[in-house]
Design a protein around this motif. Structure first.
Motif, short mmCIF file in Angstrom:
data_model
loop_
_atom_site.label_atom_id
_atom_site.label_comp_id
_atom_site.label_asym_id
_atom_site.label_seq_id
_atom_site.Cartn_x
_atom_site.Cartn_y
_atom_site.Cartn_z
N LYS A 142 0.89 -0.91 -0.16
CA LYS A 142 0.47 0.11 -0.13
C LYS A 142 0.66 1.38 0.17
O LYS A 142 0.88 2.40 -0.62
N ASN A 143 1.91 1.70 0.53
CA ASN A 143 2.72 2.19 0.99
C ASN A 143 3.68 1.89 -0.65
O ASN A 143 4.26 3.82 -1.05
N ASN A 144 4.13 1.72 -1.69
CA ASN A 144 4.76 1.54 -2.49
C ASN A 144 3.45 1.50 -3.50
O ASN A 144 3.98 2.28 -4.75
N PHE A 145 2.28 1.10 -3.28
CA PHE A 145 1.25 1.64 -5.02
C PHE A 145 0.27 2.26 -4.25
O PHE A 145 -0.77 1.74 -4.21
N LYS A 146 -0.22 3.70 -4.30
CA LYS A 146 -0.53 4.31 -3.48
C LYS A 146 -1.69 4.61 -4.38
O LYS A 146 -2.80 5.69 -4.13
N ASP A 147 -1.25 4.80 -5.71
CA ASP A 147 -2.06 4.96 -6.78
C ASP A 147 -3.46 4.17 -7.36
O ASP A 147 -4.20 4.58 -7.92
N TYR A 148 -3.15 2.63 -6.14
CA TYR A 148 -3.85 1.65 -6.63
C TYR A 148 -4.87 1.22 -5.05
O TYR A 148 -4.66 1.89 -4.08
N LYS A 149 -5.86 1.28 -5.91
CA LYS A 149 -6.48 0.20 -4.68
C LYS A 149 -6.08 -1.33 -4.54
O LYS A 149 -6.34 -1.75 -5.67
N ILE A 150 -6.10 -2.05 -3.27
CA ILE A 150 -5.58 -2.87 -3.66
C ILE A 150 -6.55 -3.80 -1.96
O ILE A 150 -6.47 -3.64 -0.91
N GLU A 151 -7.25 -4.59 -2.73
CA GLU A 151 -8.17 -5.62 -2.21
C GLU A 151 -7.21 -6.75 -1.66
O GLU A 151 -6.09 -7.41 -2.97
N THR A 152 -7.35 -7.72 -0.71
CA THR A 152 -7.07 -8.41 -0.34
C THR A 152 -7.96 -10.03 0.56
O THR A 152 -8.46 -9.52 0.52
N LYS A 153 -7.83 -11.08 -0.53
CA LYS A 153 -8.29 -12.24 -0.33
C LYS A 153 -7.84 -13.65 -0.01
O LYS A 153 -6.72 -14.13 -1.23
N LYS A 154 -7.57 -14.00 0.64
CA LYS A 154 -6.48 -15.18 0.97
C LYS A 154 -7.93 -16.69 0.41
O LYS A 154 -8.71 -16.69 0.26
N ILE A 155 -6.92 -17.22 0.21
CA ILE A 155 -6.91 -18.67 -0.36
C ILE A 155 -7.20 -19.71 0.91
O ILE A 155 -5.99 -20.25 0.40
N LEU A 156 -8.84 -20.26 0.57
CA LEU A 156 -8.98 -21.10 1.48
C LEU A 156 -9.34 -22.02 0.95
O LEU A 156 -10.20 -22.88 0.43
N SER A 157 -8.87 -23.17 1.75
CA SER A 157 -9.06 -24.70 1.61
C SER A 157 -9.30 -25.79 3.17
O SER A 157 -8.10 -26.12 3.79
N ARG A 158 -10.13 -25.91 3.33
CA ARG A 158 -10.53 -26.79 4.64
C ARG A 158 -10.20 -26.06 5.98
O ARG A 158 -9.87 -26.58 6.62
#
Length: 447
Positions: free
Chosen positions: A127-143
């Motif tokens: 987020k500090n390096n790419f302030k011009d972008y909205k960054i969303e996070t998703k975990k890859i979950l299994s079981r």
């Protein structure tokens, strides 16, 4: 939820109504979704290369979400950042941004002992390096296990999130299945390797136990060890106290008969049993009486046993076929049962002594008894009497004494007595129930 509600929810009519309502996909989207599903299904069913699956997922993301940059950071089967399979999905117009993301990844340098809490620091760095972008996070979950992370870079800060998009979620779930399959395959291969090593160890250990009973003048011998696992901690052995004599002369020489039990079972117990066997065989050749053998063996093994936090029970005896005398010493092992044929009674052969590996200066006492014709001695480990049935009842010593007495009265051979006791043990535990501990028995019968 009531049964009639479940029937309504999962009925064909309800599903058809759902497909036909306003939320149904357009024909174009239906075709695209079917293509994606078909392709991913093919990759998952013919799973062989996780790298190709990740590349294909990136290709799909780039095709559907061409205005986004999607970073995929998978975890390997040990839960560590899988550096060589980190992927970036983006069109050519975002080439410079891709380079910046790669630089950021290289600069961050995830530790070898990666923990999930580290990912928050990495996300802050993004987020500090790419302030011009909205960054969303998703975990890859299994079981319920985290198998990786997906980061979505959007130039349109106020634009709609794709994390709720059905195509995105479907692809993400397929990726989770692929990563889970990979982890299961790797874990299975690791287990197979361990199983092969254990099988080899069990084979070697079985070769260390006597593969046949020696011929001793006036004696009928039988013995068997049944480990609870592939490797066991039970031990029995027969050793002639004189080595440089002919086989014929050995028949009337003094023989050592020993049975022991290392605390626990499996690989640790099996390794200690093997170590103890080597030590004991060297001690036996000294020709010392049983109490001295156990005393010296305890001093030799005390350091190794102390470091392993285990101890050993051992019953050591030697038999002189000329005099029919049995000398013995006991390191807190189950006392063997002696069937006295003359008065048809059972006595226990016991002598005072501590377990091996508990006390360096432990003292042991020697006992001696003269055996007569048709007398029978039963050596056994605690796995025999501690075996339980489905009701939780133990086989116990009294039951063993009762069965042993009955068999001795019927003039069976030593092998027949051994087989019938194991049969009684199997009948007691019941079908499809394994022994909870290693069970070994040695039968010495005077002809």
């Amino acid at each position: 939820m009531k049964n009639n509600q479940k029937e309504k929810l999962f009925s064909n009519k309800f599903i058809q109504q759902f497909l036909d309502n306003d939320f149904t996909l357009s024909s174009k989207n239906k075709y695209m979704f079917a293509e994606i599903a078909s392709s991913l299904a093919y990759y998952l069913t013919s799973f062989s290369n996780i790298n190709k699956l990740l590349d294909y997922v990136c290709l799909i993301f780039k095709h559907i979400f061409n205005d986004k940059i999607i970073l995929i950071i998978p975890l390997d089967y040990e839960g560590q950042i899988w550096h060589q399979n980190i992927k970036i999905s983006a069109n050519n117009e975002f080439f410079k941004v891709q380079e910046q993301i790669n630089i950021c990844l290289n600069q961050f340098n995830f530790s070898k002992n990666f923990q999930l809490k580290q990912i928050q620091t990495f996300e802050n760095a993004l987020k500090n390096n790419f302030k011009d972008y909205k960054i969303e996070t998703k975990k890859i979950l299994s079981r319920s296990k985290c198998r990786g992370f997906i980061y979505i870079f959007s130039k349109d800060i106020f634009g709609e999130s794709i994390t709720n998009d059905y195509n995105f979620n479907f692809i993400q779930n397929c990726l989770a299945v692929g990563l889970e399959n990979y982890c299961l395959i790797k874990t299975n291969k690791k287990h197979e390797k361990v199983d092969r090593e254990i099988s080899t160890g069990a084979e070697i250990q079985s070769q260390l136990l006597p593969d046949y009973c020696p011929i001793i003048h006036g004696v009928d011998l039988a013995a068997h060890c049944r480990p609870a696992l592939q490797l066991g901690g039970d031990y029995y052995d027969f050793m002639c106290l004189k080595t440089n004599i002919s086989e014929k002369r050995k028949e009337k020489a003094r023989w050592a008969l020993v049975i022991g039990d290392v605390m626990g079972k499996g690989i640790p117990a099996g390794l200690l049993m093997t170590m103890l066997r080597g030590m004991l065989r060297a001690e036996v050749l000294t020709g010392l009486p049983p109490d001295r053998i156990l005393h010296d063996l305890n001093q030799l093994a005390i350091n190794d046993l102390d470091q392993s936090h285990r101890f050993v029970t051992l019953f050591y005896s030697d038999y002189d076929p000329r005099a029919r005398k049995l000398r013995f010493a006991n390191a807190a092992h189950n006392p063997p049962l002696l069937w006295k044929s003359s008065d048809q009674t059972i006595i226990k052969l016991d002598a005072e002594g501590l377990v091996l590996g508990l006390q360096k200066d432990a003292e042991y006492h020697c006992g001696e008894i003269k055996l007569n014709e048709n007398d029978v001695v039963l050596y056994y480990t605690d796995g025999v009497i501690d075996t339980s049935n489905s009701l939780g009842e133990r086989f116990d010593e009294q039951r063993l004494i009762k069965i042993f007495t009955k068999l001795c009265k019927q003039s069976y051979s030593s092998q027949e007595i051994l087989n019938k006791i194991f049969k009684k043990l199997d009948d007691f535990t019941g079908q499809n129930r394994h022994l909870e501990d290693d069970a070994s028995m040695v039968i010495l019968q005077l002809k």
